[in-house]
Design a protein around this motif. Structure first.
Motif: not given
Length: 255
Positions: A6-8, A10-13, A27, A29, A52-53
């Protein structure tokens, strides 16, 4: 483990989840990925190299459990049809753009209007040229042959071949091959067009039967909830079998 996943996420764009042969956008962003839409492996690799991300998720128990939570289900349910419509509409636009592009490049060979010496090879810039296409639907490839005035053999050859998991479209293949033969850049929309989401008369579909056997056949008519596909001497309906569109050129039905 799930909290790490979940952390990975959430941090990904941008996040893609591999489901079967496709990569589903889950997802974005940046707003440039359609949530729930399928993308090819080639597109995801190109996208990941340019952004990126970007996180690509394998179909593991932990990741799948998270992405199948109630929130994701609501997003998928409420937006899936709209996403499919947008993807199909965009593909239709790209196909029409490809047709117009090919005609424009053909005319350019006669009239050479709007010449830009910074683009293309010498043939494109200053020579009269003629174009011939070889379309091989079975091998899913298109070859563009360019001849100058009085040439007996092609001066330039350009080729385009659909990726294994992509739907073949002769019109998109023609413009890619022709641009390559003339030394012109190929726009990204041709290389990464959305896959079709709507079956139409004239498409060729790949059908997986209950036996596991795979058959390829053209769609000759559409009925509510079913596809009528052609086998020599008979018509078979596929209301519940898995059908994948593998060729939407529809040249034989006037498109």
């Amino acid at each position: 483990m799930e909290s790490v996943n979940k952390t990975a996420i959430d941090s990904a764009s941008t996040v893609f989840e591999k489901v079967g042969e496709d990569y589903i956008g889950s997802k974005s962003r940046f707003g440039d990925i359609l949530i729930g839409a399928p993308y090819s492996e080639a597109f995801v690799k190109t996208y990941a190299n340019e952004r990126k991300d970007v996180l690509v998720i394998p179909q593991t128990i932990e990741y799948t459990a998270f992405l199948r939570n109630e929130e994701m289900k609501k997003v998928a349910k409420s937006g899936q049809e709209a996403i499919k419509d947008r993807a199909q509409a965009r593909r239709d636009e790209i196909v029409e753009q490809a047709k117009a592009d090919v005609e424009g490049l053909r005319e350019h060979g006669f009239y050479h209007t709007g010449i830009d010496s910074s683009k293309g090879n010498e043939t494109y810039q200053v020579k009269v040229y003629y174009v011939e296409f070889i379309v091989d639907s079975k091998e899913r490839k298109v070859t563009a042959l360019v001849r100058r005035l009085n040439d007996k053999t092609p001066r330039h050859v350009g080729r385009a071949k659909a990726a294994p998991n992509d739907c073949f479209n002769a019109h998109i293949g023609k413009v890619i091959a022709l641009r390559r033969s003339l030394g012109l850049a190929v726009p990204d929309e041709y290389l990464n067009a959305p896959q079709p989401t709507e079956v139409r008369v004239g498409d060729v579909i790949e059908v997986t039967l209950d036996s596991g056997e795979i058959e390829k056949k053209p769609v000759i008519s559409l009925k509510a909830g079913s596809l009528n596909a052609h086998l020599p001497g008979r018509i078979i309906q596929y209301p519940s079998h898995y059908a994948k569109i593998i060729n939407d050129s529809r040249e034989e039905v006037g498109e």
